[in-house]
Scaffold this active site. Structure first.
Site, PDB file in Angstrom:
ATOM      1  N   GLY A   1       0.799  -1.101   0.021  1.00  0.00           N
ATOM      2  CA  GLY A   1       0.055   0.043  -0.105  1.00  0.00           C
ATOM      3  C   GLY A   1       0.963   1.195  -0.046  1.00  0.00           C
ATOM      4  O   GLY A   1       1.938   1.125   0.159  1.00  0.00           O
TER       5      GLY A   1
ATOM      6  N   HIS B   1      -1.371   1.476   9.292  1.00  0.00           N
ATOM      7  CA  HIS B   1      -0.091   2.388   8.938  1.00  0.00           C
ATOM      8  C   HIS B   1      -0.273   3.333   7.817  1.00  0.00           C
ATOM      9  O   HIS B   1       0.244   4.417   8.016  1.00  0.00           O
ATOM     10  CB  HIS B   1       0.831   1.177   8.421  1.00  0.00           C
ATOM     11  CG  HIS B   1       2.199   1.722   7.767  1.00  0.00           C
ATOM     12  ND1 HIS B   1       3.535   1.743   8.668  1.00  0.00           N
ATOM     13  CD2 HIS B   1       2.430   2.232   6.701  1.00  0.00           C
ATOM     14  CE1 HIS B   1       4.465   2.105   7.903  1.00  0.00           C
ATOM     15  NE2 HIS B   1       3.859   2.561   6.955  1.00  0.00           N
ATOM     16  N   GLU B   2      -1.181   3.022   6.688  1.00  0.00           N
ATOM     17  CA  GLU B   2      -1.275   4.065   5.740  1.00  0.00           C
ATOM     18  C   GLU B   2      -1.919   4.940   6.083  1.00  0.00           C
ATOM     19  O   GLU B   2      -2.009   6.172   5.635  1.00  0.00           O
ATOM     20  CB  GLU B   2      -1.794   3.121   4.554  1.00  0.00           C
ATOM     21  CG  GLU B   2      -1.080   2.177   3.893  1.00  0.00           C
ATOM     22  CD  GLU B   2       0.464   2.755   3.599  1.00  0.00           C
ATOM     23  OE1 GLU B   2       0.563   3.821   3.416  1.00  0.00           O
ATOM     24  OE2 GLU B   2       1.487   1.609   3.135  1.00  0.00           O
TER      25      GLU B   2
ATOM     26  N   HIS C   1       0.124   7.348   7.830  1.00  0.00           N
ATOM     27  CA  HIS C   1       0.724   8.542   6.907  1.00  0.00           C
ATOM     28  C   HIS C   1      -0.642   9.545   6.588  1.00  0.00           C
ATOM     29  O   HIS C   1      -0.220  10.643   6.390  1.00  0.00           O
ATOM     30  CB  HIS C   1       0.904   7.693   5.488  1.00  0.00           C
ATOM     31  CG  HIS C   1       2.109   6.931   5.674  1.00  0.00           C
ATOM     32  ND1 HIS C   1       3.197   7.371   6.376  1.00  0.00           N
ATOM     33  CD2 HIS C   1       2.382   5.843   5.455  1.00  0.00           C
ATOM     34  CE1 HIS C   1       4.291   6.465   6.346  1.00  0.00           C
ATOM     35  NE2 HIS C   1       3.907   5.362   5.790  1.00  0.00           N
TER      36      HIS C   1
ATOM     37  N   HIS D   1       7.364   7.676   8.909  1.00  0.00           N
ATOM     38  CA  HIS D   1       7.965   6.359   9.249  1.00  0.00           C
ATOM     39  C   HIS D   1       8.788   6.725  10.631  1.00  0.00           C
ATOM     40  O   HIS D   1       9.413   7.728  10.795  1.00  0.00           O
ATOM     41  CB  HIS D   1       8.786   5.695   8.275  1.00  0.00           C
ATOM     42  CG  HIS D   1       7.857   4.967   7.318  1.00  0.00           C
ATOM     43  ND1 HIS D   1       8.410   5.059   6.095  1.00  0.00           N
ATOM     44  CD2 HIS D   1       6.648   4.472   7.397  1.00  0.00           C
ATOM     45  CE1 HIS D   1       7.498   4.476   5.174  1.00  0.00           C
ATOM     46  NE2 HIS D   1       6.652   3.797   5.883  1.00  0.00           N
TER      47      HIS D   1
ATOM     48  N   VAL E   1       9.181  13.209  15.837  1.00  0.00           N
ATOM     49  CA  VAL E   1       8.329  12.987  17.129  1.00  0.00           C
ATOM     50  C   VAL E   1       9.071  12.833  18.310  1.00  0.00           C
ATOM     51  O   VAL E   1       9.795  11.737  18.234  1.00  0.00           O
ATOM     52  CB  VAL E   1       7.274  11.706  16.753  1.00  0.00           C
ATOM     53  CG1 VAL E   1       6.523  11.459  17.888  1.00  0.00           C
ATOM     54  CG2 VAL E   1       6.370  12.249  15.333  1.00  0.00           C
TER      55      VAL E   1
ATOM     56  N   THR F   1       9.167   8.725  19.894  1.00  0.00           N
ATOM     57  CA  THR F   1       9.522   7.609  19.327  1.00  0.00           C
ATOM     58  C   THR F   1      11.079   7.692  18.957  1.00  0.00           C
ATOM     59  O   THR F   1      11.458   8.550  18.339  1.00  0.00           O
ATOM     60  CB  THR F   1       8.859   7.560  17.999  1.00  0.00           C
ATOM     61  OG1 THR F   1       9.082   8.639  16.958  1.00  0.00           O
ATOM     62  CG2 THR F   1       7.324   7.649  18.097  1.00  0.00           C
TER      63      THR F   1
HETATM   64 ZN    ZN Z   1       4.710   3.732   5.210  1.00  0.00          ZN
END
Ligand code: ZN
Length: 698
Positions: A189, A231-232, A235, A241, A256, A259
């Site tokens: 994806g 996940h997508e 985004h 990521h 961020v 993270t």
């Molecule tokens: Zn990704």
């Protein structure tokens, strides 16, 4: 970060990041293309990240209201497995809701180091119940399109306004080179970021393979647990990521605060103490359970509070309209307590469009929008002629094309669809009797008994009127120009009754030159005795085996008969078949050369054995002759006798049914052209068997 460098530094990607050879998300490559094309996008990202930092972390606490996002799922399909069920779509929506609300069952698997930063993003997704025109919808938009294969932005058909809906496109496969920076590997994806300049309005949204959407149906047991969509959509809500920027935070870095830096994408399920960057203070391990890394979905279970800050900023600055009460009402998701039942939209399909007379085939309901309560099917010449089940099984009593109609209804109303000439019912006894030859000499278009298909619309099997085997007509594929690797060409023949054959063979002449030793163009022949349900491969040659003359690097045209070769394929397993289907397939290597075919002969060359009784009673005189001759048949076989004239090369010159109720014929009246000097075979196909007799023309 290394993913973004793939374009300029392939070797670094390959050697330092070998664990992630299965490229799953192409958002970075897609985004890099937008960065390259749009000078303002870099500043937009820098400003947004600055704005997120300035906003601080106050938004970590719960808001008064969860933000709701109306969703439309466009399913691009060709009635294949990519046409995933409504249940599977709703299963995916269920999963992203659990993940974005941190209600996922595996939330407890987040390591203690990160439990205190794991966040409820306070976002909820609901299937739209009103389309952009205000019509009733279930939020699923099924679109029949070949763009479901090797999909890219051009596959994002029928987008609904991005300020009102999250558009999700479901496809079969995704182009591994989207953005020009991909490695051509398997892509599950990709998403378009919300930052202005990140892509066109009409392509905003998420595109995902159907077999990775949800956790049931075609997506069951793939190990991703529906986290590709989590996940997508992350985004789409502005999240990079976790490995974006690598250890040092090179632009465009993730930025961020909670993270930890990650050097390169993680994959599989990394060890719990895995720590790719040691420059952070305090030095924490990689947050491999974050949805925005590349670990397997079964090891992912969290977004962080810092990621929630990003999402909040996106809602406040870019996706400002989508979750407003007004938009939720417009799209019909504000109050879901009494969502209207839509009138169904009728549709159906069957994978078998060619069937034998009397064979049973199954039809499948593909109705959309509202759940169907009642079905009424109508089948022309069908047994049964009507049916009330969702997916009926039917046979057809007569040969020919038939229509199929489906009426569907529920409490809100009804709809119907009729597909005319939808099913081609093939007679169990073909009207086309072997032997038969396609010589193409008298054709000005492809003979009606042949049909073609190609995946490359600019080419395929075509009639050629400039060259041939001892003639100036044949079939050919312009395989020197216009071809890409893997292009597929098909030539299908009408069914033939093989019980009337002279010989149990398929013969044809081919002429082909390779462009180079790397040309591996492949010709195959398939036979089916069940009207195309099953095909047996009865011939296959490629590359040097297919070649009939020396390779050449220019566009190949056969110069003489010596450039041709006669191919012979046994049909001995099909001697009793009365509707044998044959097809030729040609798959290109993309670096091949032109292919020619002539004199396709089905069961047409003489029998080895002769019906002596008939042979002795057929008279041809004079023999030798200077052209004409008289033929006299024994009275017992004169009805329904076919005469075939074949020259020394095996080429069929004529194939005619002799007039009934006559016993004597002038060859000149049957075969209108003058026979030049040579030996010919006159083949008589009678109701009692077939014989061939030689005729010498001096
Ligand atoms: Zn990704």
């Amino acid at each position: 970060m290394k993913k973004l460098f793939v374009i300029i530094s392939v070797s670094i990607f390959v050697f330092s990041n070998f664990k992630t050879q299965a490229q799953s998300c192409l958002t970075d490559e897609y985004f890099q293309k937008q960065l390259n094309n749009n000078a303002t996008l870099k500043n937009e990202i820098i400003n947004a990240q600055q704005g997120i930092r300035l906003a601080g972390h106050s938004q970590k606490s719960a808001r008064a209201n969860v933000r709701i996002i109306p969703v439309v799922v466009h399913v691009l399909h060709q009635y294949g497995s990519e046409n995933i069920s409504r249940d599977q779509i709703l299963d995916q929506i269920r999963i992203i809701n659990l993940d974005f609300r941190r209600q996922n069952a595996d939330a407890s698997s987040t390591r203690s180091t990160f439990q205190n930063v794991a966040a409820d993003c306070e976002v909820e997704f609901r299937m739209a119940s009103k389309d952009p025109q205000g019509n009733c919808t279930d939020g699923i938009d099924r679109i029949y399109s070949s763009l479901t294969n090797t999909a890219n932005d051009a596959s994002k058909l029928n987008p609904w306004p991005k300020s009102n809906y999250l558009n999700i496109w479901i496809v079969k496969t995704i182009d591994g080179n989207v953005g020009g920076g991909g490695t051509g590997g398997t892509v599950l994806g990709y998403a378009q970021f919300p930052y202005p300049g990140s892509g066109a309005t009409k392509t905003d949204g998420v595109i995902i393979r159907g077999d990775f959407f949800g956790s049931i149906g075609t997506a069951a047991n793939n190990g991703y647990k529906g986290r590709v969509a989590t996940h997508e959509v992350g985004h789409w809500l502005g999240l990079f990521h976790t490995f974006q920027g690598g250890c040092n935070g090179t632009f465009p870095a993730e930025d961020v605060y909670d993270t930890p830096p990650v050097d390169v994408a993680n994959s599989s399920c990394p060890a719990s103490n895995w720590n790719s960057c040691t420059n952070d203070v305090p030095d924490l391990p990689d947050q491999t359970e974050n949805y925005m890394d590349y670990a397997d979905g079964k090891c992912q279970n969290m977004f962080s509070a810092g990621q929630k800050d990003v999402i909040d900023y996106i809602f406040q600055n870019y996706r400002t309209n989508i979750s407003t009460v007004a938009n939720l009402k417009t799209t019909g998701v504000y109050d879901t307590s009494n969502t209207a039942l839509c009138i169904p939209k009728a549709d159906f399909y069957t994978p078998l469009l060619n069937v034998c007379q009397g064979s049973q085939i199954k039809f499948y309901d593909n109705s959309t929008r509202g759940k169907v309560a009642n079905y009424t099917w109508y089948f022309e010449n069908g047994n049964p002629a009507t049916d009330n089940s969702a997916d009926p099984t039917v046979s057809f009593t007569k040969a020919g094309t038939v229509y199929v109609k489906l009426v569907v209804s529920n409490a809100s109303g009804k709809d119907s669809v009729t597909k005319t000439a939808y099913i081609n019912v093939i007679s169990n006894i073909s009207g086309y009797k072997s032997p038969w030859q396609f010589g193409f000499d008298s054709n000005t278009a492809l003979p009606a008994e042949l049909s073609t298909f190609t995946t490359n619309s600019s080419n395929g099997f075509k009639l050629n009127k400039t060259t041939g085997y001892n003639s100036s007509s044949c079939l050919y594929i312009n395989n020197y120009n216009n071809f890409n690797p893997g292009d597929y060409c098909e030539l299908s023949l009408v069914p033939f009754d093989m019980t009337t054959k002279l010989a149990a063979n398929l013969e044809f002449f081919i002429s082909y030159s390779r462009r180079s030793a790397s040309s591996f163009d492949n010709l195959k022949v398939f036979a089916s005795n069940d009207c195309g349900i099953n095909w047996n491969n009865i011939y296959s040659k490629s590359g040097g085996k297919l070649e009939t003359t020396t390779s050449q690097n220019s566009s190949f045209i056969p110069a003489s008969a010596a450039d041709w070769r006669r191919e012979k394929v046994s049909l001995s397993g099909y001697q009793a078949v009365q509707n044998l289907m044959l097809k030729f397939t040609f798959i290109t290597s993309g670096v091949g050369n032109n292919f020619y075919m002539d004199n396709i002969n089905i069961g047409g060359f003489p029998l080895a054995t002769t019906n002596v009784e008939i042979a002795n009673n057929i008279e041809i005189f004079p023999n030798p002759t200077n052209g004409n001759a008289t033929i006299k048949l024994p009275e017992t076989i004169y009805n329904n006798t076919r005469l075939i004239v074949v020259d020394m090369t095996g080429k069929q010159l004529s194939n005619v049914l002799l007039p009934n109720n006559s016993q004597t014929f002038e060859l000149g009246n049957i075969y209108n052209n003058t026979l030049s000097k040579g030996i010919y075979q006159l083949i008589f196909v009678t109701e009692k068997g077939s014989v061939s007799k030689s005729l010498l023309v001096e």
